[in-house]
Design a protein around this motif. Structure first.
Motif, PDB file in Angstrom:
ATOM      1  N   LYS A   1      -5.366   2.307  -5.154  1.00  0.00           N
ATOM      2  CA  LYS A   1      -5.202   1.148  -4.395  1.00  0.00           C
ATOM      3  C   LYS A   1      -6.449   0.046  -4.303  1.00  0.00           C
ATOM      4  O   LYS A   1      -6.400  -1.107  -4.509  1.00  0.00           O
ATOM      5  CB  LYS A   1      -4.692   1.105  -3.000  1.00  0.00           C
TER       6      LYS A   1
ATOM      7  N   TYR B   1       1.677   3.194  -7.321  1.00  0.00           N
ATOM      8  CA  TYR B   1       0.410   3.669  -7.741  1.00  0.00           C
ATOM      9  C   TYR B   1      -0.011   3.743  -9.202  1.00  0.00           C
ATOM     10  O   TYR B   1       0.525   4.372  -9.654  1.00  0.00           O
ATOM     11  CB  TYR B   1      -0.061   4.917  -6.734  1.00  0.00           C
TER      12      TYR B   1
ATOM     13  N   GLU C   1      -6.563  -1.418  -7.737  1.00  0.00           N
ATOM     14  CA  GLU C   1      -5.827  -2.744  -7.802  1.00  0.00           C
ATOM     15  C   GLU C   1      -6.453  -3.903  -7.015  1.00  0.00           C
ATOM     16  O   GLU C   1      -6.471  -5.053  -7.500  1.00  0.00           O
ATOM     17  CB  GLU C   1      -4.425  -2.299  -7.124  1.00  0.00           C
TER      18      GLU C   1
ATOM     19  N   PHE D   1       0.996  -1.223  -0.013  1.00  0.00           N
ATOM     20  CA  PHE D   1      -0.067   0.039  -0.070  1.00  0.00           C
ATOM     21  C   PHE D   1       0.722   1.252   0.050  1.00  0.00           C
ATOM     22  O   PHE D   1       0.522   2.410  -0.213  1.00  0.00           O
ATOM     23  CB  PHE D   1      -0.976  -0.302   1.247  1.00  0.00           C
TER      24      PHE D   1
END
Ligand code: NAD
Length: 474
Positions: free
Chosen positions: A182, A7, A185, A3
């Protein structure tokens, strides 16, 4: 999954980078700590194309299956609540405990819209003609969200738009892109490719999106000034439009309240998220007989609240989210001082480069002062005395905005009677900031155009299609 870095955008089911990158600043330090892709024109075109290609299949997917996808997405977000909340604090500033509610709201909205099914309205009067009105999705939705609730307000769009059978290209604010990247993703393999696309870029990307002919609808949340530009852009090809815009919400406190009970609630209704909430109390009208008592209690709470870096234990209020907003609110406070208004200030935040502004209560300023008339969107709250109900309703309604409001009284019937006279889309009685996925939220006047939330909010992503079906053979 990491995390802290890497990005990338989600376009057509793939994670995509860009050679141009935007700095993302931690508002508690004022220093950049990450970068996000700056979407190119070709990548925007690819995202819209992917949405268009995916629309055919997604619209034809049985609604029960679409609903199952939404439930699955909700579960995945819930499983990553802690990591997302920590990242949220770094990019948005809100203390981590309170940041978790942002993910919880996204989860709740996904589950709620996964339970909502649009109606089929039937008219059959036995006259040989049956009319069925179905609601059909529109196409690719252009979704643009702001920095104050970047995950929550993005899912106010994603959940109903996808449940209704549309595909979507979402752009979070350039100030707060990371959590949504995120989340892209995390959800990459949940939805079919092209159904959910998440792109990031500077403020220049917004107008390119709204002008793109491939979108069928724009759903925008942000300031009223930008909302007007979005509406103008949408007019070129009559894109459908939902605008959730600014507010300058009034709360009215009647003389019969229990001051100890309401002071805390009113304080956080105004200052939660460092007052960067569209529906925060931004003008506090207090009956003259209890004014001093409430002011002193609010000042006491302001002294006790810890302002600081949201990643530190015990912090209750964080910084302003970005430099632009910090400068705006600072200049509003400077103007109030220059006008000779009386300010009650809480403790200062940490020194350094963070965007900290202490809680500031303005003691009974004139109605025409800028601090009353303008949406501060920061921790500066004007509180004013009133004498009669008629007078305070007129003052509360004397605004170009009409988002929400609150009435505080032990006499709930009287509070409801006052609430019914406020020209706003939402009014709370003896509470604040409660919003539900099953209840329409709609700004009146210049606070908005159209509806979010509730079945009504889902139908904004659909168009009626009426079928006239003769009942006799042939
Ligand atoms: P903003 O209008 O500056 O930006 C909002 C979004 O629009 C951002 O993603 C931005 O990049 C994009 N954008 C900027 N210019 C654009 C353009 N010309 N065309 C298309 N998109 C463009 O607002 P903000 O400062 O991010 O957010 C604060 C404002 O949002 C406040 O006024 C607040 O009241 C309002 N708000 C309203 C609601 C609501 O539900 N009514 C909720 C939250 C915030």
């Amino acid at each position: 999954m990491n995390f802290e870095t890497d990005y990338r955008m989600l376009i057509d089911g793939a994670l995509v980078d860009s050679h141009e990158r935007l700095d993302v600043v931690n508002p508690a330090t004022g220093a950049a700590f990450a970068t996000a892709p700056d979407c190119t024109d070709a990548q925007l075109a690819a995202a819209v194309d992917a949405g268009r290609r995916a629309f055919k299949g997604w619209r034809g997917t049985p609604i029960a299956d679409r609903q199952a996808y939404l439930h699955k997405a909700a579960d995945i977000l819930n499983d990553h609540r802690e990591q997302l909340a920590r990242l949220f604090t770094r990019e948005q500033g809100r203390p981590t405990e309170a940041a978790k509610s942002e993910i919880d709201i996204a989860v709740a909205w996904l589950h709620a819209y996964a339970e909502m099914t649009p109606p089929v309205d039937v008219i059959d009067k036995g006259d040989g003609q049956r009319v069925e009105t179905h609601y059909v999705p529109l196409g690719v939705v252009c979704a643009i969200s702001p920095w104050n609730f970047p995950v929550n307000l993005s899912f106010w769009k994603i959940a109903p738009a996808l449940a209704a059978g549309n595909t979507i290209v979402l752009k979070p604010s350039p100030y707060t892109p990371l959590c949504m990247l995120k989340i892209g993703e995390l959800l990459k393999d949940v939805f079919p490719a092209g159904v959910l696309n998440i792109i990031t870029g500077s403020d220049a990307l917004g107008p390119k999106m709204t002008a793109h002919p491939g979108f069928a609808k724009i759903s925008f949340t942000g300031s009223t000034a930008t909302g007007k530009r979005v509406m103008e852009s949408a007019s070129k090809d009559l894109k459908r439009l939902t605008l959730e815009l600014g507010g300058n919400d009034a709360a009215i406190v009647m003389p019969d309240v229990d001051l100890d009970d309401v002071a805390q609630k009113i304080f956080f209704g105004a200052f939660f998220n460092s007052a960067q909430i569209c529906v925060a109390t931004k003008r506090l009208y207090v009956h003259e007989s209890i004014y001093d008592g409430l002011r002193d209690r609010l000042a006491g709470i302001a002294q006790a609240v810890k302002l600081g870096d949201g990643s530190e234990q015990g912090t209750v209020l964080g910084p302003l989210q970005n430099r632009r907003q910090y400068d705006r609110v600072t200049s509003l406070i400077e103007d109030a001082k220059a006008e000779g208004l009386t300010l009650i200030e809480g403790p200062a935040g940490p020194a350094g480069g963070g965007y900290f502004i202490p809680v500031t209560i303005v003691d009974n300023p004139p109605e025409q002062s800028a601090v009353v008339q303008e949406e501060a969107f920061g921790p500066v709250l004007p509180m004013m005395k009133f004498s009669t109900v008629e007078e305070v309703i007129d003052r509360a309604n004397a605004s170009e905005y009409g988002l929400a409001g609150a009435v505080w009284s032990k006499d709930v019937d009287q509070a409801v009677a006052i609430a019914r006279q406020l020209e706003t889309g939402t009014v709370w009685i003896n509470q604040n900031l409660v919003l539900r996925p099953d209840t329409p939220f709609a700004g009146h006047k210049q606070s908005g155009f159209g509806i979010e939330n509730g079945l009504e909010g889902m139908l904004e992503y659909m168009a009626p299609q009426s079928l006239y079906i003769p009942q006799s053979a042939g």
